[in-house]
Design an enzyme around this catalytic site. Structure first.
Site, PDB file in Angstrom:
ATOM      1  N   HIS A  92       7.720  -0.168  17.784  1.00  0.00           N
ATOM      2  CA  HIS A  92       7.413   1.071  18.177  1.00  0.00           C
ATOM      3  C   HIS A  92       5.824   1.536  17.557  1.00  0.00           C
ATOM      4  O   HIS A  92       5.399   2.663  17.658  1.00  0.00           O
ATOM      5  CB  HIS A  92       8.323   2.133  17.792  1.00  0.00           C
ATOM      6  CG  HIS A  92       9.730   1.826  18.389  1.00  0.00           C
ATOM      7  ND1 HIS A  92      10.150   2.713  19.511  1.00  0.00           N
ATOM      8  CD2 HIS A  92      10.668   0.934  18.267  1.00  0.00           C
ATOM      9  CE1 HIS A  92      11.353   2.203  19.985  1.00  0.00           C
ATOM     10  NE2 HIS A  92      11.693   1.271  19.146  1.00  0.00           N
ATOM     11  N   GLU A 122      -3.316 -17.236   0.675  1.00  0.00           N
ATOM     12  CA  GLU A 122      -4.033 -17.731  -0.501  1.00  0.00           C
ATOM     13  C   GLU A 122      -4.197 -19.229  -0.478  1.00  0.00           C
ATOM     14  O   GLU A 122      -5.230 -19.850  -1.238  1.00  0.00           O
ATOM     15  CB  GLU A 122      -3.327 -17.147  -1.810  1.00  0.00           C
ATOM     16  CG  GLU A 122      -4.371 -16.994  -2.979  1.00  0.00           C
ATOM     17  CD  GLU A 122      -3.546 -16.454  -4.229  1.00  0.00           C
ATOM     18  OE1 GLU A 122      -3.864 -15.247  -4.545  1.00  0.00           O
ATOM     19  OE2 GLU A 122      -2.554 -16.742  -4.784  1.00  0.00           O
ATOM     20  N   LYS A 146     -12.581  -9.374  -9.188  1.00  0.00           N
ATOM     21  CA  LYS A 146     -12.328  -9.129 -10.618  1.00  0.00           C
ATOM     22  C   LYS A 146     -13.696  -9.134 -11.297  1.00  0.00           C
ATOM     23  O   LYS A 146     -13.829  -8.274 -12.200  1.00  0.00           O
ATOM     24  CB  LYS A 146     -11.590 -10.369 -11.327  1.00  0.00           C
ATOM     25  CG  LYS A 146     -10.269 -10.488 -10.705  1.00  0.00           C
ATOM     26  CD  LYS A 146      -9.210 -11.460 -11.160  1.00  0.00           C
ATOM     27  CE  LYS A 146      -8.062 -11.560 -10.596  1.00  0.00           C
ATOM     28  NZ  LYS A 146      -7.195 -12.658 -11.046  1.00  0.00           N
TER      29      LYS A 146
END
Length: 460
Positions: A319, A298, A433
């Site tokens: 793995h 961010e 948003k």
């Protein structure tokens, strides 16, 4: 190897950039000294972009004993009156607290039950209906309290969750008793969460205006939940204070761990290493990586720039992701958090039949095996063209986690300034948003709702 000690009387976290710097031209890290010094001076002088969000910079040294006591007193009220404390928050409002609590706690505490400490749960960080339904079902027969963390009180994920939890807590405990176990951490004067806290009479703490969420672990945002879990926030703050001194602006470049970290990662970025993988060999550090990803992602991911922060839990992810890391596109480097000494001791047993062929390990500590896996992996990855930075942590306790938190915070502030972005804003977070509110027909978004629905209709 570069070692940085913050206190001659105590072992401290150390940084080794040797296996990263070898992938750069000779003197490349040192060449960043002027840029790094200028970046740190800009932080100190408040002349950098986002200078209204520099409250974290000297936060550790500014925390008073009286303020810490207020937090501990509030935590004790919750501890005495709750089996479960739900922390409602998203992003920086919960990741730091969860990182510390999970690093220090018993991995199976939520299964075995800890009679001396309440269970700490985290919600308000998603909009999963099943998750919320299962959470409220779990809480039906529990004496629970809530720490609501939101500067505005209108962040969708957290506000939705808090509304559910507030009503349930009041229904189960009665409104008056619920007031004693609901705590608000929010803005000092404005916002829906502040209005609610004042109206209901909740105990409340302030999120400082000049501290962004991802830098807020050492504010009540992180300290109160950590104290509720039974951990020593005095020691956490002390570790951060010592690291603040070790990374001070007057510390020589070659002795400043945050300056060196910022320099080498920017050098690698300029050399084409676009992805930094945070690696740990201790499962308890999973959420420390999650907090770090938000902090750096961010802060640096903007203006078409930024190292992409990823994470792996080793040896587990060897793995699954090990093949790509070893032989995939060479655009990556690793930063490994290595814990020198585990808090518990377990010896590998001998087996008479030895069907698995592992008797050669009999009598060794399990951590010895883990350390050799770490060393072997590091050698293999470096041979495969993956630069490696190593951060060594003596053990997992509050003091060293405090050091680690501040080290990453100041390293992020310096690194973002060297990169040439504003490390303290997040304009890109708002894009989803706006679309979500438009699609939900939120009042005030009528024009956006009309536009996005016409767009979707045209795309069919």
């Amino acid at each position: 190897m570069n070692h940085f000690n913050t206190n001659i009387f105590m072992k401290n976290i150390t940084l080794d950039i040797t296996k990263a710097a070898q992938f750069l031209q000779a003197g490349a890290v040192e060449a960043f000294e002027p840029q790094v010094k200028a970046a740190q001076e800009a932080l100190e002088n408040g002349t950098c972009p986002g200078n209204d969000f520099l409250g974290w910079l000297h936060l550790p040294s500014s925390l008073s004993a009286d303020f810490i006591k207020q937090l501990k007193d509030c935590a004790e009220v919750l501890r005495q009156n709750c089996e479960v404390v739900v922390v409602a928050g998203i992003g920086g409002s919960y990741l730091g607290a969860r990182a510390v609590i999970e690093a220090l706690g018993n991995s199976f505490a939520w299964l075995i039950g800890d009679k001396s400490n309440p269970t700490i749960l985290f919600a308000g960080n998603n909009i999963g209906e099943d998750y919320l339904a299962e959470l409220t079902e779990y809480l039906k027969d529990k004496r629970f309290g809530v720490i609501n963390i939101s500067k505005s009180g209108t962040t969708t994920e957290t506000a939705l969750t808090f509304r559910l939890l507030k009503k349930q807590c009041e229904a189960q405990r009665g409104k008056e008793e619920a007031k004693k176990v609901i705590v608000a951490i929010t803005d000092a004067k404005k916002g829906a969460a502040r209005t609610c806290a004042d109206k209901e009479g909740y105990t409340s703490f302030v999120i400082p205006d000049n501290v962004g969420g991802r830098f807020s672990v050492l504010t009540p945002v992180g300290l109160l939940p950590i104290a509720c879990a039974g951990f020593d926030i005095d020691k956490l703050v002390a570790g951060a204070q010592d690291m603040e001194k070790a990374c001070g602006k007057d510390v020589p470049f070659a002795e400043n761990p945050a300056a060196q970290y910022a320099a080498v990662r920017n050098g690698l970025y300029q050399a084409g290493k676009k992805i930094e993988i945070m690696v740990n060999y201790q499962p308890k550090l999973h959420f420390m990586s999650e907090w770090w990803k938000q902090l750096y992602g961010e802060s640096e991911g903007k203006d078409g720039k930024g190292i992409f922060p990823a994470s792996c839990d080793f040896t587990t992810d060897l793995h699954s992701m090990g093949q790509w890391i070893q032989e995939g596109e060479r655009t990556i480097f690793e930063t490994v958090i290595s814990v020198e000494q585990p808090n518990k001791k377990m010896l590998f047993p001998e087996d008479e039949e030895n069907l698995d062929g592992l008797n050669f390990l009999a009598g060794k500590r399990v951590d010895d095996v883990n350390k050799m896996a770490e060393l072997g992996t590091r050698l293999a990855h470096v041979d495969g063209g993956v630069p490696n930075i190593r951060i060594s942590v003596p053990e997992l306790n509050e003091y060293y986690l405090g050091q680690l938190i501040y080290f990453f915070e100041i390293g992020c502030g310096i690194s973002g300034n060297v990169l040439g972005v504003n490390p303290f804003n997040q304009p890109g977070v708002e894009a989803y948003k706006k679309n979500m509110f438009a699609l939900l027909d939120k009042p005030g978004y009528e024009a956006e709702s009309k536009a996005i629905k016409e767009r979707l209709a045209a795309e069919k």
